[in-house]
Write a protein that holds these residues in place. Structure first.
Motif, PDB file in Angstrom:
ATOM      1  N   LEU A   1     -14.490  92.443 114.985  1.00  0.00           N
ATOM      2  CA  LEU A   1     -15.840  92.733 114.987  1.00  0.00           C
ATOM      3  C   LEU A   1     -16.652  91.469 114.719  1.00  0.00           C
ATOM      4  CD1 LEU A   1     -15.683  95.998 112.905  1.00  0.00           C
ATOM      5  CD2 LEU A   1     -16.631  95.767 115.438  1.00  0.00           C
ATOM      6  N   VAL A   2     -16.226  90.666 113.918  1.00  0.00           N
ATOM      7  CA  VAL A   2     -16.910  89.353 113.384  1.00  0.00           C
ATOM      8  C   VAL A   2     -16.827  88.478 114.341  1.00  0.00           C
ATOM      9  CG1 VAL A   2     -16.957  87.380 111.631  1.00  0.00           C
ATOM     10  CG2 VAL A   2     -16.821  89.873 110.879  1.00  0.00           C
ATOM     11  N   GLY A   3     -15.554  88.195 114.995  1.00  0.00           N
ATOM     12  CA  GLY A   3     -14.975  87.249 115.900  1.00  0.00           C
ATOM     13  C   GLY A   3     -15.722  87.343 117.346  1.00  0.00           C
TER      14      GLY A   3
ATOM     15  N   ILE B   1      -8.824  83.818 120.969  1.00  0.00           N
ATOM     16  CA  ILE B   1      -7.237  83.896 120.452  1.00  0.00           C
ATOM     17  C   ILE B   1      -7.411  85.058 119.476  1.00  0.00           C
ATOM     18  CG2 ILE B   1      -5.427  82.836 119.173  1.00  0.00           C
ATOM     19  CD1 ILE B   1      -6.553  80.131 120.304  1.00  0.00           C
ATOM     20  N   ASP B   2      -6.343  85.779 119.787  1.00  0.00           N
ATOM     21  CA  ASP B   2      -6.080  87.051 118.856  1.00  0.00           C
ATOM     22  C   ASP B   2      -4.707  87.441 118.773  1.00  0.00           C
ATOM     23  OD1 ASP B   2      -8.222  89.428 117.251  1.00  0.00           O
ATOM     24  OD2 ASP B   2      -6.287  89.907 117.470  1.00  0.00           O
ATOM     25  N   VAL B   3      -4.007  87.769 117.521  1.00  0.00           N
ATOM     26  CA  VAL B   3      -2.703  88.367 117.775  1.00  0.00           C
ATOM     27  C   VAL B   3      -2.606  89.515 118.456  1.00  0.00           C
ATOM     28  CG1 VAL B   3      -2.745  89.607 115.610  1.00  0.00           C
ATOM     29  CG2 VAL B   3      -0.447  88.590 116.326  1.00  0.00           C
TER      30      VAL B   3
ATOM     31  N   ILE C   1     -14.493  78.796 108.917  1.00  0.00           N
ATOM     32  CA  ILE C   1     -13.724  79.795 108.126  1.00  0.00           C
ATOM     33  C   ILE C   1     -14.743  81.100 107.864  1.00  0.00           C
ATOM     34  CG2 ILE C   1     -12.093  80.655 106.396  1.00  0.00           C
ATOM     35  CD1 ILE C   1     -11.055  78.205 108.170  1.00  0.00           C
ATOM     36  N   ALA C   2     -14.578  81.993 108.491  1.00  0.00           N
ATOM     37  CA  ALA C   2     -15.123  83.138 108.256  1.00  0.00           C
ATOM     38  C   ALA C   2     -14.673  84.346 107.335  1.00  0.00           C
ATOM     39  CB  ALA C   2     -15.681  83.817 109.275  1.00  0.00           C
ATOM     40  N   THR C   3     -13.306  84.177 107.458  1.00  0.00           N
ATOM     41  CA  THR C   3     -12.647  85.489 106.980  1.00  0.00           C
ATOM     42  C   THR C   3     -12.550  85.183 105.335  1.00  0.00           C
ATOM     43  OG1 THR C   3     -10.554  84.924 108.681  1.00  0.00           O
ATOM     44  CG2 THR C   3     -10.089  86.266 106.696  1.00  0.00           C
TER      45      THR C   3
ATOM     46  N   GLY D   1      -7.888  88.343 110.565  1.00  0.00           N
ATOM     47  CA  GLY D   1      -7.446  88.740 109.272  1.00  0.00           C
ATOM     48  C   GLY D   1      -8.023  90.353 108.836  1.00  0.00           C
ATOM     49  N   ALA D   2      -7.557  90.753 107.783  1.00  0.00           N
ATOM     50  CA  ALA D   2      -8.096  91.948 107.188  1.00  0.00           C
ATOM     51  C   ALA D   2      -9.528  91.944 106.803  1.00  0.00           C
ATOM     52  CB  ALA D   2      -6.847  92.583 106.080  1.00  0.00           C
ATOM     53  N   ALA D   3     -10.145  93.052 107.097  1.00  0.00           N
ATOM     54  CA  ALA D   3     -11.377  93.108 106.477  1.00  0.00           C
ATOM     55  C   ALA D   3     -11.632  93.826 105.095  1.00  0.00           C
ATOM     56  CB  ALA D   3     -12.379  93.975 107.455  1.00  0.00           C
TER      57      ALA D   3
ATOM     58  N   ARG E   1      -1.518  81.180 107.147  1.00  0.00           N
ATOM     59  CA  ARG E   1      -0.446  80.227 107.202  1.00  0.00           C
ATOM     60  C   ARG E   1       0.252  80.257 108.494  1.00  0.00           C
ATOM     61  NH1 ARG E   1       0.814  82.564 101.956  1.00  0.00           N
ATOM     62  NH2 ARG E   1      -0.048  81.027 100.446  1.00  0.00           N
ATOM     63  N   GLN E   2      -0.090  81.528 109.375  1.00  0.00           N
ATOM     64  CA  GLN E   2       0.415  81.426 110.707  1.00  0.00           C
ATOM     65  C   GLN E   2      -0.698  80.568 111.476  1.00  0.00           C
ATOM     66  OE1 GLN E   2       0.343  85.686 111.566  1.00  0.00           O
ATOM     67  NE2 GLN E   2       1.792  85.952 109.579  1.00  0.00           N
ATOM     68  N   ILE E   3      -1.718  80.735 111.456  1.00  0.00           N
ATOM     69  CA  ILE E   3      -2.912  80.171 112.293  1.00  0.00           C
ATOM     70  C   ILE E   3      -3.154  78.749 112.096  1.00  0.00           C
ATOM     71  CG2 ILE E   3      -5.126  80.586 112.828  1.00  0.00           C
ATOM     72  CD1 ILE E   3      -5.300  83.099 112.213  1.00  0.00           C
TER      73      ILE E   3
HETATM   74  P1  NAD Z   1     -11.513  93.024 112.307  1.00  0.00           P
HETATM   75  O1  NAD Z   1     -10.378  93.781 111.868  1.00  0.00           O
HETATM   76  O2  NAD Z   1     -12.542  93.700 113.180  1.00  0.00           O
HETATM   77  O3  NAD Z   1     -10.871  91.854 112.944  1.00  0.00           O
HETATM   78  C1  NAD Z   1      -9.583  90.986 112.676  1.00  0.00           C
HETATM   79  C2  NAD Z   1      -9.012  90.546 113.780  1.00  0.00           C
HETATM   80  O4  NAD Z   1      -8.111  89.518 113.421  1.00  0.00           O
HETATM   81  C3  NAD Z   1      -8.488  91.426 114.387  1.00  0.00           C
HETATM   82  O5  NAD Z   1      -8.884  91.505 115.797  1.00  0.00           O
HETATM   83  C4  NAD Z   1      -6.827  91.288 114.468  1.00  0.00           C
HETATM   84  O6  NAD Z   1      -5.981  91.410 115.491  1.00  0.00           O
HETATM   85  C5  NAD Z   1      -7.113  89.584 114.208  1.00  0.00           C
HETATM   86  N1  NAD Z   1      -5.940  88.876 113.534  1.00  0.00           N
HETATM   87  C6  NAD Z   1      -5.164  89.532 112.420  1.00  0.00           C
HETATM   88  N2  NAD Z   1      -3.979  88.727 112.179  1.00  0.00           N
HETATM   89  C7  NAD Z   1      -4.184  87.695 113.065  1.00  0.00           C
HETATM   90  C8  NAD Z   1      -3.396  86.730 113.404  1.00  0.00           C
HETATM   91  N3  NAD Z   1      -2.272  86.292 112.620  1.00  0.00           N
HETATM   92  N4  NAD Z   1      -3.533  85.671 114.293  1.00  0.00           N
HETATM   93  C9  NAD Z   1      -4.635  86.052 115.333  1.00  0.00           C
HETATM   94  N5  NAD Z   1      -5.517  87.171 114.960  1.00  0.00           N
HETATM   95  C10 NAD Z   1      -5.435  87.951 113.924  1.00  0.00           C
HETATM   96  O7  NAD Z   1     -12.433  92.405 111.027  1.00  0.00           O
HETATM   97  P2  NAD Z   1     -13.640  91.859 110.967  1.00  0.00           P
HETATM   98  O8  NAD Z   1     -14.772  92.984 110.848  1.00  0.00           O
HETATM   99  O9  NAD Z   1     -13.884  91.267 112.361  1.00  0.00           O
HETATM  100  O10 NAD Z   1     -13.551  90.832 109.859  1.00  0.00           O
HETATM  101  C11 NAD Z   1     -12.891  89.804 109.838  1.00  0.00           C
HETATM  102  C12 NAD Z   1     -12.848  88.917 108.530  1.00  0.00           C
HETATM  103  O11 NAD Z   1     -14.170  88.494 108.296  1.00  0.00           O
HETATM  104  C13 NAD Z   1     -12.596  89.789 107.370  1.00  0.00           C
HETATM  105  O12 NAD Z   1     -11.872  88.998 106.408  1.00  0.00           O
HETATM  106  C14 NAD Z   1     -13.944  89.947 106.841  1.00  0.00           C
HETATM  107  O13 NAD Z   1     -13.809  90.307 105.497  1.00  0.00           O
HETATM  108  C15 NAD Z   1     -14.559  88.661 107.184  1.00  0.00           C
HETATM  109  N6  NAD Z   1     -16.186  88.858 107.038  1.00  0.00           N
HETATM  110  C16 NAD Z   1     -16.662  87.702 106.512  1.00  0.00           C
HETATM  111  C17 NAD Z   1     -18.021  87.547 106.160  1.00  0.00           C
HETATM  112  C18 NAD Z   1     -18.514  86.435 105.601  1.00  0.00           C
HETATM  113  O14 NAD Z   1     -19.762  86.270 105.052  1.00  0.00           O
HETATM  114  N7  NAD Z   1     -17.889  85.204 105.784  1.00  0.00           N
HETATM  115  C19 NAD Z   1     -18.902  88.526 106.758  1.00  0.00           C
HETATM  116  C20 NAD Z   1     -18.059  89.616 107.284  1.00  0.00           C
HETATM  117  C21 NAD Z   1     -16.947  89.786 107.468  1.00  0.00           C
END
Ligand code: NAD
Length: 321
Positions: free
Chosen positions: A16-18, A37-39, A120-122, A82-84, A103-105
């Motif tokens: 969702l974020v990406g 890029i996504d796993v 970094i957003a994760t 990563g996980a949300a 560590r993978q990326i």
């Molecule tokens: P999401 O689950 O919709 O998307 C995460 C994506 O990461 C998935 O498509 C998944 O396949 C991918 N992924 C997982 N492991 C991977 C790997 N090893 N290599 C490549 N891709 C991989 O989650 P989201 O809602 O998009 O949120 C993503 C992150 O952003 C979360 O950690 C969330 O907490 C964070 N976030 C940060 C902020 C901020 O202010 N910094 C705001 C909102 C969300």
């Protein structure tokens, strides 16, 4: 020979974020090329198709899926993989799970794009920005966390709504951890060059400590409320990421509250935390250790402790700097 500067942007993690960031970037016209890029390859393919179909309404650019070798030559690599956050889960509880993903990326990105800027957003974004810096071996200027860019936007939005002014005319910062221990810098909050108290006196608004506490609670807890209501947050962070990338690609020297490596700000060192920072083509060109009241300094140090305790629980590789 140094790699030629090409404003290609890579997004790792097209959830969702990406993906929402990808859309904001397409609409911005800032870059000629976006690599996804996504796993979960199928998800990245689906997002690339959907974004490409929006292109006739914007402008032609190259959007495609890729793998880590496609990071070569990228100006910025944004990591939103990563996980949300789950309902009720704090950002800090995410750390161990998402550290594994990093560590993978990160080593793969660093190998193929040794001159890029990592954004970094994760979550939890501060410990993961620190981990990304260590895993990459990059100079700290080139590792930026989205940090409190979103929290600062939320504060400005709420203050703008309260005082009937455009949020872009509000100057106020959230610093420290992007999370429960974050700190509002009320002592330097300003509208039209005036303190909030002066602004309230001039315009007949009230401006009490109770109101400050209420607004701060709304900022701090916003993510929990939105996650309860719709499961995730993504539009505002995507806009924040787009703003950071604009400042990098256009070399704007914009002051933004983002997370970066601190070296002795109110006693906080060797930790990634948010402060107002000057962002340009080099990444973080300056960390601004801004004036804080005594109480704000104490809260800032306490916030650093919260992040420190998470970083201490991660296996972080050594790096010389
Ligand atoms: P999401 O689950 O919709 O998307 C995460 C994506 O990461 C998935 O498509 C998944 O396949 C991918 N992924 C997982 N492991 C991977 C790997 N090893 N290599 C490549 N891709 C991989 O989650 P989201 O809602 O998009 O949120 C993503 C992150 O952003 C979360 O950690 C969330 O907490 C964070 N976030 C940060 C902020 C901020 O202010 N910094 C705001 C909102 C969300």
């Amino acid at each position: 020979m140094a790699t030629a500067y090409r404003p290609k942007v890579v997004i790792v993690g097209t959830g969702l974020v990406g993906a929402t960031f990808g859309y904001a970037l397409l609409a911005s016209g800032l870059t000629p090329e976006i690599i996804l890029i996504d796993v979960n390859r199928a998800r990245a393919e689906g997002e690339a198709m959907d974004l490409n179909h929006a292109m006739p309404f914007h402008r032609p650019i190259n959007i495609r899926t890729g793998d880590y070798p496609d990071c070569a030559g990228a100006a910025v690599v944004v990591i939103a993989a990563g996980a949300a956050q789950k309902p009720g889960e704090t950002r800090l509880q995410l750390a161990q799970r998402n550290a594994e993903v990093f560590r993978q990326i990160v080593p793969q990105v660093a190998r193929h794009a040794p001159d890029t800027i990592l954004l970094i957003a994760t979550n939890p974004v501060d410990p993961l920005t620190y981990l990304a810096w260590r895993l990459s071996g990059f100079p700290p200027q080139r590792v930026i966390g989205a940090g409190t860019i979103l929290d600062t936007a939320r504060l400005r939005y709420l203050l703008g709504a309260r005082y009937d002014v455009d949020p872009r005319s509000v100057h106020a910062y959230i610093v420290g951890e992007h999370g429960d221990s974050e700190v509002a810098l009320w002592s330097s909050a300003a509208i039209a060059g005036m303190s909030l108290q002066d602004f309230c006196r001039l315009t007949g608004h009230t401006c009490t400590e109770e109101e400050e506490r209420e607004i701060f609670a709304q900022v701090r807890d916003a993510a929990y409320h939105i996650i309860e209501l719709k499961g995730a947050t993504y539009y505002a962070i995507a806009s924040g990421l787009e703003r950071i990338v604009e400042s990098i690609l256009r070399d704007q020297n914009t002051v933004l509250s983002v997370s970066g490596l601190l070296k002795d700000c109110y006693g906080v060192s060797d930790l990634c935390l948010s402060l107002p920072m000057v962002i340009n083509r080099e990444g973080i060109s300056r960390v601004l250790c801004v004036p804080m009241s005594q109480a704000e300094q104490e809260r800032f140090r306490a916030s650093a402790q919260v992040v420190r305790s998470v970083v201490d629980g991660l296996e972080v590789p050594e790096v010389a700097y």
